[in-house]
Design a protein around this motif. Structure first.
Motif, PDB file in Angstrom:
ATOM      1  N   THR A 161     125.004   9.882 -15.351  1.00 46.34           N
ATOM      2  CA  THR A 161     125.548  10.910 -14.605  1.00 46.34           C
ATOM      3  C   THR A 161     125.285  12.648 -14.245  1.00 46.34           C
ATOM      4  O   THR A 161     124.241  12.424 -14.315  1.00 46.34           O
ATOM      5  CB  THR A 161     127.206  11.122 -15.484  1.00 46.34           C
ATOM      6  N   GLN A 162     126.032  13.011 -12.732  1.00 40.16           N
ATOM      7  CA  GLN A 162     125.371  14.401 -12.751  1.00 40.16           C
ATOM      8  C   GLN A 162     124.196  15.452 -14.012  1.00 40.16           C
ATOM      9  O   GLN A 162     123.957  15.865 -13.208  1.00 40.16           O
ATOM     10  CB  GLN A 162     125.899  14.972 -11.957  1.00 40.16           C
ATOM     11  N   ARG A 163     125.580  15.444 -15.173  1.00 45.10           N
ATOM     12  CA  ARG A 163     124.623  16.292 -16.053  1.00 45.10           C
ATOM     13  C   ARG A 163     123.381  15.410 -17.038  1.00 45.10           C
ATOM     14  O   ARG A 163     123.391  16.419 -17.833  1.00 45.10           O
ATOM     15  CB  ARG A 163     126.177  16.911 -17.125  1.00 45.10           C
ATOM     16  N   GLU A 164     123.431  14.607 -16.724  1.00 42.46           N
ATOM     17  CA  GLU A 164     121.772  14.222 -17.126  1.00 42.46           C
ATOM     18  C   GLU A 164     121.054  14.346 -16.443  1.00 42.46           C
ATOM     19  O   GLU A 164     120.743  13.196 -15.771  1.00 42.46           O
ATOM     20  CB  GLU A 164     122.286  12.685 -17.887  1.00 42.46           C
ATOM     21  N   PRO A 165     119.635  15.356 -16.706  1.00 42.27           N
ATOM     22  CA  PRO A 165     118.531  16.244 -15.863  1.00 42.27           C
ATOM     23  C   PRO A 165     117.443  15.081 -16.447  1.00 42.27           C
ATOM     24  O   PRO A 165     117.304  14.114 -17.477  1.00 42.27           O
ATOM     25  CB  PRO A 165     118.397  17.052 -16.100  1.00 42.27           C
ATOM     26  N   LYS A 211     114.992  20.282 -12.356  1.00 45.10           N
ATOM     27  CA  LYS A 211     115.167  19.379 -13.172  1.00 45.10           C
ATOM     28  C   LYS A 211     115.968  18.549 -12.008  1.00 45.10           C
ATOM     29  O   LYS A 211     116.682  19.398 -11.622  1.00 45.10           O
ATOM     30  CB  LYS A 211     116.183  19.905 -14.170  1.00 45.10           C
ATOM     31  N   PRO A 233     118.815  15.250 -11.710  1.00 44.09           N
ATOM     32  CA  PRO A 233     119.931  14.578 -12.210  1.00 44.09           C
ATOM     33  C   PRO A 233     118.959  12.667 -12.046  1.00 44.09           C
ATOM     34  O   PRO A 233     118.994  12.674 -10.704  1.00 44.09           O
ATOM     35  CB  PRO A 233     120.810  14.182 -11.819  1.00 44.09           C
TER      36      PRO A 233
END
Length: 605
Positions: free
Chosen positions: A172-176, A184, A186
Motif C-alpha cells: 500500500t501507499q503506507r508501506e515505504p 522514502k 512507497p
C-alpha cells in the motif's frame, strides 16, 4: 429378457451428450465409440464402427473378455461403492483413449470411447512449460514476486518466502521503502510509475523492512511491467545482499585483527605458495617462508632428519591433514626459539560432492618463555613424583619383604617341629611375597622401556583386528563378549604399535576386573576419525568408578584392587604422552567406564 431390453431402452433414452438427449440408434452412429457389455452372460451386446476404430489404435480386440479386463475390471470396486459412472484413460502405442463406463442395471455396462491424444499432448505440453517456468522462478536465488496493479501479491517464490514475503501480502501507499538512506518512497508508487512508463526500472539499491521482523534488509530491486489478457502486473525481483555486506564487514574486521595481532598468521594455496602473511609473520618469518622479501613465497618446514616435529609437520602438509605441535629453530646468535604451530587444511565441497583441498591456514605463536617455565615446572613435578614413587616403593616392597622375612624366620626356628603341610603353607606364602615383588619390579621396568617409542603410520583396521584376537584369549575364557568397530574413515594413526598394544592390554585388564559378576559383560573397541585425529575408545558395562576414584586414577600406586601395583594407568599415560597421544577416562559408579586414546594421524615420510 424383455425386462432387460426395456430397461436398456429406457436408460438409453435418458442419455445426454453435451446436454442433449439421444436415442440408442443415434448413439450407435455418432463419432463416439459405443460398447455395451452383458457381464452376467459374458456377451458383447453392442459396438459401433467408431469403437472398433478407436480400440484398434491402442491394440485392444473388440471382444468381451478383452474389453471387460481393460475397461471394467480395474474400476469395478468403484461401482460396488455405489458409483454409476466412472471415467479413465488408456495410453498405448502413442495414443490416449478416454472412456466412460456407465452402469445400466445389475448386469449391463455401457462404454463411451473417444480419442483424446491431441488434447492430452497439448495439456502435457502446457504443464511442462508451466512447470519449467515455475521451476525456474522457484530455483532463482533472489526473491521473485508477481503483483497486480493494486499491490496484491499473486505469486511469491521460495526465496521471497524466506524474506518474509508471501502471497497473502498487499503493498500500500503506507508501506515505504527506504532508498539511498534519505528518500522514502512507497513500493506501490514505484509499481504504478513503472506500469505507466511501460519500461523496466534500472537495478537499484534499497533498504526493505520485512513484516516478519523490524530488522532492515539491504536489497537490490528490479521492477518489470507485464501486460496480460486479464490486466497489468508487476514482476518484482529483490536480491537480498544483507549477508553479503555483513560478510564484507566481517572480512574487513578480520583483516584488521590479523594485521594488528602479535600472533603470526599465513594463508597458502594447496601447493604451499603464500597468499597472505600478516605483519607479525613478516617480522619473524621463522622457517615457513623461504625469503619474506621475495614476491613468490612458499611454505617451507625444513628437511632436518633429526627434527622429528619438523618431519611430522611436513608429512601433515603433504597428506593434507591438520597438524599442531611445537617447532624449534636455532637462531644466528646461538639461541633457539620455540613456536606453537597450527596448520589447518581448508577444504570445500567440490562439484562431485567431495571435499577438495583449497588452502592451508597457518598460525604460529612464540612459546619460548612458556617452554622454559614448563621445563622448570616439570622438573619440580618430577621431584615430587620421585618422592611419591620412593615412598610407594618403600611401602609396596616393604610389605612383601616383611612377610617373606617372617615366614623364613618361622621355618628356621621351627623346622624340625613343623608338619609337612604347615611347612608348605609357609613356603607358599613366601613365594607369593616374592611374586608380588617381581610384579612391582616388572612394572617399574616397563615404566622406562618405551621412554623413546618408535612411532609410525599404523593401519587401524589391521591393528584393531590383531588386538581383538589377543583380547579374546582373556575375554573368551571369562565369558565376556568383546566386539570391535572400525569406522571406514578411521584409516591410519601415528603411534608406536608395540607401546600402544601394551597400553590397551593394561586398559583391557582394568575393564575385565570391572566386569566381574556383572550381567551380560561386554567390552567394545571403537576406532573413530575426527578433525583433530583418531580416537580409540574402549567401553565396558562394568561396575564403574566414583568421582573420588576417577580423580585419583592417574596417581602413582593408587589402586582399588587387592593385588595390583597402582602404576598401570600412570605408565600408560606416560607412554601415550611420549607418542603425542592423550588419555581420558570417563566413568559413572554402576554405569560402566569409557576410556579414550586420542592419536594424531600424521604419516612418516
Amino acid at each position: 429378457m424383455s425386462t432387460r431390453k426395456s430397461n436398456i431402452e429406457a436408460w438409453c433414452e435418458d442419455i445426454e451428450i453435451d446436454g442433449m438427449p439421444i436415442c440408442l440408434y443415434s448413439l450407435v452412429h455418432i463419432s463416439l465409440g459405443c460398447i455395451m457389455l452383458d457381464l452376467t452372460r459374458k456377451k458383447l451386446l453392442l459396438r459401433n464402427p467408431a469403437a472398433e476404430e478407436t480400440l484398434e489404435k491402442v491394440g485392444i480386440p473388440v471382444r468381451f473378455k478383452e474389453l471387460r479386463e481393460e475397461m471394467v475390471v480395474s474400476i469395478m470396486p468403484q461401482f460396488v461403492g455405489g458409483v454409476n459412472r466412472v471415467s479413465d484413460t488408456i495410453a498405448r502405442n502413442g495414443y490416449h483413449i478416454g472412456y466412460t463406463v456407465h452402469w445400466v442395471d445389475n448386469n449391463i455396462v455401457f462404454i463411451l470411447l473417444n480419442d483424446v491424444t491431441e488434447r492430452e499432448q497439448e495439456q502435457r505440453k502446457f504443464v511442462e512449460i508451466h512447470g519449467i517456468m515455475h521451476l525456474l522462478l522457484e530455483s532463482a536465488p533472489y526473491a521473485v514476486l508477481l503483483i497486480d496493479a493494486d499491490g496484491r501479491v499473486e505469486f511469491a517464490n521460495e526465496a521471497a518466502t524466506r524474506m518474509g514475503l508471501s502471497e497473502q501480502m498487499r503493498f500500500t501507499q503506507r508501506e515505504p521503502i527506504i532508498i539511498d538512506d534519505s528518500v522514502k518512497t512507497p513500493l506501490l508508487r514505484l509499481f504504478q510509475d513503472t506500469l505507466k512508463k511501460g519500461v523496466a526500472s534500472p537495478r537499484f539499491r534499497a533498504e526493505y523492512v520485512s513484516r516478519d521482523d523490524d530488522a532492515p534488509r539491504l536489497v537490490f530491486l528490479t521492477i518489470l511491467p507485464i501486460t496480460t489478457t486479464d490486466g497489468q502486473r508487476i514482476m518484482l525481483m529483490m536480491e537480498d545482499v544483507t549477508e553479503q555486506m555483513e560478510l564484507e564487514f566481517q572480512k574487513d574486521l578480520l583483516s584488521s585483527v590479523l594485521e594488528a595481532s602479535p600472533t603470526q598468521f599465513a594463508i597458502t594455496d594447496r601447493h604451499g605458495q603464500i597468499q597472505y602473511l600478516n605483519p607479525a609473520f613478516k617480522r619473524d618469518p621463522f622457517m615457513f617462508v623461504d625469503d619474506p622479501d621475495e614476491d613468490d613465497l612458499s611454505l617451507s618446514v625444513g628437511d632436518d632428519p633429526k627434527a622429528e616435529s619438523w618431519r611430522a609437520a611436513r608429512n601433515a602438509i603433504q597428506a593434507e591433514q591438520p597438524w599442531n605441535g611445537r617447532l624449534t629453530q636455532e637462531k644466528t646468535d646461538g639461541s633457539s626459539s620455540t613456536k606453537e604451530v597450527y596448520i589447518y587444511p581448508v577444504k570445500v565441497v567440490g562439484p562431485h560432492s567431495t571435499k577438495e583441498m583449497v588452502n592451508f591456514a597457518v598460525s604460529s605463536t612464540d612459546v619460548t618463555e612458556r617452554v622454559r617455565l614448563e621445563n622448570i615446572a616439570e622438573a619440580v613435578n618430577l621431584g615430587d613424583n620421585l618422592g611419591t614413587i620412593a615412598l610407594g616403593l618403600r611401602h609396596e616392597i616393604g610389605n612383601p619383604l616383611n612377610i617373606l622375612k617372617m615366614n623364613l624366620s618361622l621355618i628356621e626356628d621351627h623346622f624340625d617341629q613343623l608338619a609337612r603341610d604347615k611347612l608348605l603353607s609357609y613356603i607358599g606364602r613366601s613365594l607369593g611375597a616374592v611374586e608380588r615383588i617381581e610384579v612391582l619390579l616388572r612394572e617399574l621396568k616397563n615404566f622406562n622401556i618405551h621412554e623413546k617409542p618408535f612411532c609410525e603410520s599404523v593401519v587401524l583396521e589391521q591393528f584393531c583386528r590383531h588386538f581383538e584376537k589377543m583380547a579374546f584369549r582373556s575375554t573368551g575364557l571369562r565369558g565376556i563378549r568383546f566386539q570391535t568397530i572400525v569406522h571406514p574413515e578411521a584409516e591410519q594413526a601415528y603411534f608406536d604399535p608395540r607401546a600402544m598394544q601394551h597400553v590397551m592390554l593394561n586398559l583391557l585388564n582394568n575393564a575385565l576386573d570391572a566386569l566381574e559378576d556383572r550381567p551380560d559383560p561386554t567390552v567394545t573397541l571403537v576406532a573413530l576419525h575426527h578433525n583433530q585425529g583418531v580416537t580409540l575408545r574402549i567401553t565396558d558395562n562394568g561396575c564403574g568408578m566414583s568421582k573420588e576414584t576417577r580423580r585419583q586414577v592417574f596417581d602413582p600406586f593408587f589402586t582399588t584392587k587387592a593385588a595390583a601395583s597402582g602404576l598401570g594407568l600412570t605408565i600408560s599415560k606416560k607412554l601415550l604422552a611420549s607418542m603425542n597421544c592423550l588419555l581420558t577416562v570417563d566413568s559413572v559408579k554402576g554405569g560402566g567406564t569409557i576410556v579414550e586414546i586420542h592419536c594424531p594421524v600424521a604419516k612418516t615420510g
